[in-house]
Design an enzyme around this catalytic site. Structure first.
Site, PDB file in Angstrom:
ATOM      1  N   GLY A   1       0.846  -1.200   0.000  1.00 30.58           N
ATOM      2  CA  GLY A   1       0.000   0.000   0.000  1.00 30.58           C
ATOM      3  C   GLY A   1       0.865   1.227   0.000  1.00 30.58           C
ATOM      4  O   GLY A   1       2.072   1.173   0.237  1.00 30.58           O
TER       5      GLY A   1
ATOM      6  N   GLY B   1       0.903   5.932   0.236  1.00 36.65           N
ATOM      7  CA  GLY B   1       0.235   7.150   0.646  1.00 36.65           C
ATOM      8  C   GLY B   1       0.214   7.286   2.136  1.00 36.65           C
ATOM      9  O   GLY B   1       0.626   6.411   2.881  1.00 36.65           O
ATOM     10  N   GLY B   2      -0.306   8.407   2.631  1.00 39.80           N
ATOM     11  CA  GLY B   2      -0.399   8.624   4.063  1.00 39.80           C
ATOM     12  C   GLY B   2       0.963   8.686   4.682  1.00 39.80           C
ATOM     13  O   GLY B   2       1.857   9.366   4.224  1.00 39.80           O
ATOM     14  N   MET B   3       1.127   7.944   5.790  1.00 40.62           N
ATOM     15  CA  MET B   3       2.371   8.038   6.539  1.00 40.62           C
ATOM     16  C   MET B   3       3.488   7.213   5.952  1.00 40.62           C
ATOM     17  O   MET B   3       4.643   7.390   6.314  1.00 40.62           O
ATOM     18  CB  MET B   3       2.139   7.612   7.986  1.00 40.62           C
ATOM     19  CG  MET B   3       1.799   6.136   8.154  1.00 40.62           C
ATOM     20  SD  MET B   3       2.076   5.522   9.818  1.00 40.62           S
ATOM     21  CE  MET B   3       3.573   4.593   9.580  1.00 40.62           C
TER      22      MET B   3
ATOM     23  N   LYS C   1       8.817  -0.412   5.446  1.00 39.42           N
ATOM     24  CA  LYS C   1       7.966   0.782   5.435  1.00 39.42           C
ATOM     25  C   LYS C   1       8.839   2.009   5.169  1.00 39.42           C
ATOM     26  O   LYS C   1       9.773   2.294   5.920  1.00 39.42           O
ATOM     27  CB  LYS C   1       7.204   0.915   6.751  1.00 39.42           C
ATOM     28  CG  LYS C   1       6.087  -0.109   6.907  1.00 39.42           C
ATOM     29  CD  LYS C   1       5.097   0.278   7.987  1.00 39.42           C
ATOM     30  CE  LYS C   1       3.911  -0.667   8.025  1.00 39.42           C
ATOM     31  NZ  LYS C   1       2.886  -0.243   9.009  1.00 39.42           N
TER      32      LYS C   1
ATOM     33  N   ASP D   1       0.501   5.596  18.928  1.00 39.43           N
ATOM     34  CA  ASP D   1      -0.355   5.463  17.744  1.00 39.43           C
ATOM     35  C   ASP D   1      -1.126   4.137  17.792  1.00 39.43           C
ATOM     36  O   ASP D   1      -1.225   3.436  16.786  1.00 39.43           O
ATOM     37  CB  ASP D   1       0.493   5.544  16.474  1.00 39.43           C
ATOM     38  CG  ASP D   1      -0.336   5.926  15.244  1.00 39.43           C
ATOM     39  OD1 ASP D   1       0.194   5.779  14.121  1.00 39.43           O
ATOM     40  OD2 ASP D   1      -1.506   6.338  15.405  1.00 39.43           O
TER      41      ASP D   1
END
Length: 889
Positions: free
Chosen positions: A23, A25-27, A45, A138
């Site tokens: 995946g 986008g985002g963080m 990541k 988080d």
């Protein structure tokens, strides 16, 4: 391949193959890569471009390295950190499973039992991380993965690393609303009030608020404050009380609703003060007397058997509660429910239950190719921990905090996170076989055994300290206070040969070093000692009643046995036992040993196919050694068909076996005299292995050897007046001896014939012409020329050297004296019987035993002019867990 994926591949280097992107986008952008050297997949990541400056990467690296110290079964460990074109990334193991976010998207909310199980796993992860000074910051369903029924938390330490690394530039600083760099809108739904206001003194209680938000959503299907407007969500976290959970789901148990709402208190001081407090509250809910019993999940392809106390008592016998008696001693345990944890068609051994009783680690596979696995007691698939390591792996042992497992492998002891990941070698001993590791109560040291004795060593390194010098000691375990080590004295082949039934004793030795002392007699097999939490008794496996059962040995305050061990089960067949930290649960392996005699024709025209063998004896028994009478009419063997090991003979034309001994102690290794009128064997009826001779009908028993040593496997000389045997002095290696009797029938003193040092000379057989004694050691097969005097520098003629064909297990002669037959066992090459000339040279294959069962337990096979006789094992082993309850005082 995308540009970003290509750049990541270049950064990782040739040791990795980036397979796909999960995946973006985002963080972060998330990729799956294969670590080719270990054959495992990892997750990579990569943070987005607006995070990238040289300063931010360095700060990010420092924070990730700090968080990478975490090691816990419910935490996905961080493996490494790096950068791609100035963009920081981190790696962690790839966990097969589904995120809670995906589950909630599909199910909307979870059942109570599943919710409590997940929350407990997450709380355990938080408790460990907070104790190490790491705050997640988080916690949300996206960062919790459920794999095999077990919840694990990912991205520990990443939020703080992102925040501290954030030094936005004017040209590429990301969204204006970002106050905690990298947090997407959905994360604000789980943000604590102190995070929402940017408080500088954030501590672990912020995680408990986020935990409460996640629990609220798992139960109701809604977060406390809907994230449709960022500013309103932040204000709600700071000022607005959430709607009580019971108004959204009326059937939420009161205790669970109260816990969730406490976690959502605005002030950190009003919440639970640590994750251990949350964990305790959840544990109380899952006890049989609590507000909400846990529903055991069904597992695909498996039926989980829960047996009530009455059924368990019927299966394993009457037992009593562990409680201090009026005399200050301890009474036995009472069994609660039992559950079968594993049932695959393979050996599943060395069951070790985690300190909290929720997981079991064990070794599984076939002999010589075992691997370490972990499985949740309540169900789910097993997780392989040691696939990346070559060789065979045994003896998993949980660290006291349940975060790590130690186990044995090639040339040492290895340590791995209970969740998996990198495997470290904690103890390196090239060329030695280490067995049965265990942790000290503080988790700082390991105790283990090898062929020299019992050792302890700090996990951080340093020189090992020898506690016991004994050739066959094993299974050491620290007492709860760390002052003593209990261990098994003798029969280390119980571990190596999987269930060898030779006798052994339980002993203890000071952990700081000193004199050891035995707690039980050595007339029977005793194994797998485990201390109860109060240090006042030991649970163990023994065959005092003929079958391996669980016993409890009560001890006085000075660790003196209070009588004989108390039998807790009847006919259980246990192989090993393991206890939780509070002794509320016990894991055990049930080992069903079976080996019978097979017979196959001999051929001079080539190898005999294994399909030509036929089974001669039948039944649920263990046969280790056998002999054939010179006239070819009788087969002689040892068997436990009547309980313990006794001597039997059986006509080769058929008929029932005839028992020749019926002692409560074990008798082994029988052999006919050349005229068939006498039988020699060895027995432990006097506490040590001694040689005996009796008439062929079992009468007129005479003892041949005595003393403190151990004497094995007698074999007659052609004149019928001498015996060859392998024997040991205390703490010494086995050597070949002979003993003779005079004209009055009295046996004299043994004479040592070999001087092999540490090679362990054994399985000796006298040649039909009386000139040679053939024997085996770890280097192959040798001949002892009896026409030459025995001297320390003359150990015989080597006719088979090395282990190219596998380890030599036994030797035999045919009716002539020109060839020596020998049996090899090798888990990768297969098992075989071979023959070699007394002059040496190339050996010839007599028969392969592939596919017919493993031969590790064969201690002696037999050959005559036409046939070869051998035993084959057909063993089964499974893992079970049993509840232990405390009875009335």
């Amino acid at each position: 391949m995308s540009s970003l994926l290509t750049r990541l591949q270049d950064a990782l280097g040739p040791g990795f193959e980036v397979e796909r992107e999960l995946g973006g986008g985002g963080m972060s952008h998330t990729f799956v890569a294969l670590e080719t050297a270990l054959g495992r997949r990892i997750v990579v990541k990569l943070l987005p471009s607006w995070m990238g400056t040289p300063v931010s990467v360095e700060r990010f690296r420092r924070e990730i390295q700090f968080a990478a110290r975490l090691a816990h079964p419910h935490i996905v460990p961080l493996l490494s950190v790096g950068e791609v074109d100035g963009l920081p990334f981190y790696t962690m193991p790839f966990v097969k499973g589904e995120s809670l976010r995906a589950t909630l998207t599909r199910e909307k909310r979870l059942p109570f039992s599943d919710t409590v199980r997940v929350l407990r796993d997450v709380a355990a992860a938080l408790a460990h991380a907070h104790a190490e000074g790491v705050v997640h910051r988080d916690i949300k369903p996206d960062n919790v993965i459920v794999s095999g029924g077990v919840a694990v938390v990912t991205d520990f330490g990443v939020a703080k690393a992102r925040d501290n690394a954030a030094v936005p530039s004017n040209g590429d600083q990301g969204p204006a609303w970002v106050t905690s760099v990298g947090m997407a809108l959905g994360t604000f739904a789980y943000m604590s009030p102190e995070q929402a206001t940017g408080a500088p003194d954030l501590d672990h209680r912020a995680d408990l608020y986020s935990f409460g938000c996640m629990a609220y959503e798992l139960l109701s299907g809604h977060v406390p404050f809907a994230p449709n407007n960022l500013q309103k969500v932040l204000e709600a976290h700071v000022h607005q009380p959430p709607v009580p959970i019971e108004t959204l789901r009326e059937d939420v148990p009161a205790a669970l609703a109260e816990l969730v709402m406490r976690c959502l208190e605005k002030k950190p001081a009003d919440r639970p003060q640590n994750a251990d407090e949350v964990l305790a509250a959840l544990d109380e809910m899952t006890t049989p007397t609590g507000a909400m019993p846990v529903l055991r999940p069904a597992s695909s392809g498996r039926r989980w058997l829960w047996v009530g106390a009455i059924a368990a008592l019927a299966a394993v016998g009457a037992v009593y509660a562990l409680t201090k008696g009026a005399d200050g001693g301890t009474a036995p345990f009472v069994l609660g429910a039992t559950v079968q944890v594993s049932a695959e068609p393979e050996l599943e051994l060395d069951a070790a239950i985690s300190p909290d009783g929720r997981f079991v680690a064990y070794a599984a596979g076939v002999f010589g190719r075992l691997r370490i696995y972990v499985r949740q007691v309540e169900g789910g698939g097993r997780v392989a921990l040691s696939d990346a390591l070559p060789g065979s792996h045994r003896g998993p042992a949980w660290s006291p905090d349940g975060a790590r497992l130690a186990f044995t492998g090639p040339d040492g002891i290895y340590v791995v996170s209970a969740l998996g990941g990198a495997i470290d070698r904690a103890v390196a001993e090239p060329g030695r076989t280490l067995i049965t590791p265990a942790w000290s109560p503080d988790g700082n040291a390991l105790v283990y055994a090898d062929e020299r004795g019992i050792w302890t060593r700090a996990v951080s390194g340093g020189e090992p300290q020898q506690l016991v010098a004994a050739r066959a000691a094993h299974s050491p375990v620290f007492s709860p206070d760390g002052r003593w080590v209990a261990y098994v004295d003798e029969n280390a082949t119980y571990i190596g040969d999987v269930g060898n039934i030779a006798p052994s004793a339980i002993a203890i030795v000071p952990a700081a070093g000193g004199e050891s002392r035995q707690l039980t007699a050595a007339t029977h097999m005793h194994a797998s000692p485990r201390w109860t939490p109060d240090g006042r008794s030991l649970l163990l496996v023994a065959d005092l009643g003929g079958v391996r059962d669980i016993y409890q040995l009560a001890l006085t305050p000075d660790l003196t046995p209070q009588g004989e061990p108390t039998r807790l089960s009847t006919g259980l067949g246990a192989y090993s036992v393991s206890l939780t930290a509070d002794a509320s649960r016990m894991a055990y392996s049930i080992l069903r040993l079976r080996s019978n005699v097979w017979v196959a024709p001999l051929s001079r025209d080539g190898p005999t196919p294994s399909s030509a063998a036929r089974q001669f004896t039948t039944g649920a028994q263990v046969i280790e050694a056998m002999d054939v009478s010179d006239d070819g009419r009788w087969l002689l063997y040892d068997s436990n068909r009547l309980g313990n090991q006794d001597i039997f003979k059986q006509s080769l034309e058929g008929g029932e076996p005839v028992p020749l001994t019926r002692e409560s102690a074990d008798d082994f290794g029988p052999t006919f005299s050349p005229d068939g009128r006498e039988i020699a064997f060895y027995s432990v009826r006097n506490g040590t292995r001694d040689l005996f001779v009796m008439d062929a009908d079992g009468r007129n028993l005479r003892q041949v050897t005595a003393g403190d040593g151990q004497d094995y496997f007698p074999d007659w000389a052609p004149d019928g007046q001498q015996l060859a045997f392998s024997g040991t002095a205390p703490q010494a290696a086995r050597e070949v001896f002979t003993v003779a009797r005079n004209a009055d029938g009295l046996w004299g003193e043994p004479v040592q014939r070999t001087f092999s040092g540490t090679r362990t000379a054994a399985y000796q057989r006298w040649s039909p012409d009386g000139r040679w004694i053939a024997w085996a050691d770890r280097d192959g097969v040798a001949l002892l020329d009896l026409s030459v005097p025995s001297t320390p520098d003359g150990v015989g003629l080597r006719i088979v050297g090395g282990r190219g064909e596998g380890a030599v297990r036994s030797v035999a002669w045919g009716r002539g004296a020109q060839e020596v037959y020998y049996l090899t066992a090798d888990p990768t090459r297969g098992n075989a019987i071979r023959a070699v000339s007394v002059g040496g040279g190339a050996s010839r294959l007599v028969m392969r035993l592939d596919g017919a069962g493993w031969v590790q337990r064969i201690q002696r096979f037999a050959v005559d002019d036409r046939r070869v006789f051998f035993s084959l094992a057909d063993d089964e082993a499974d893992v079970w867990v049993m509840a232990l309850e405390r009875g009335p005082r």
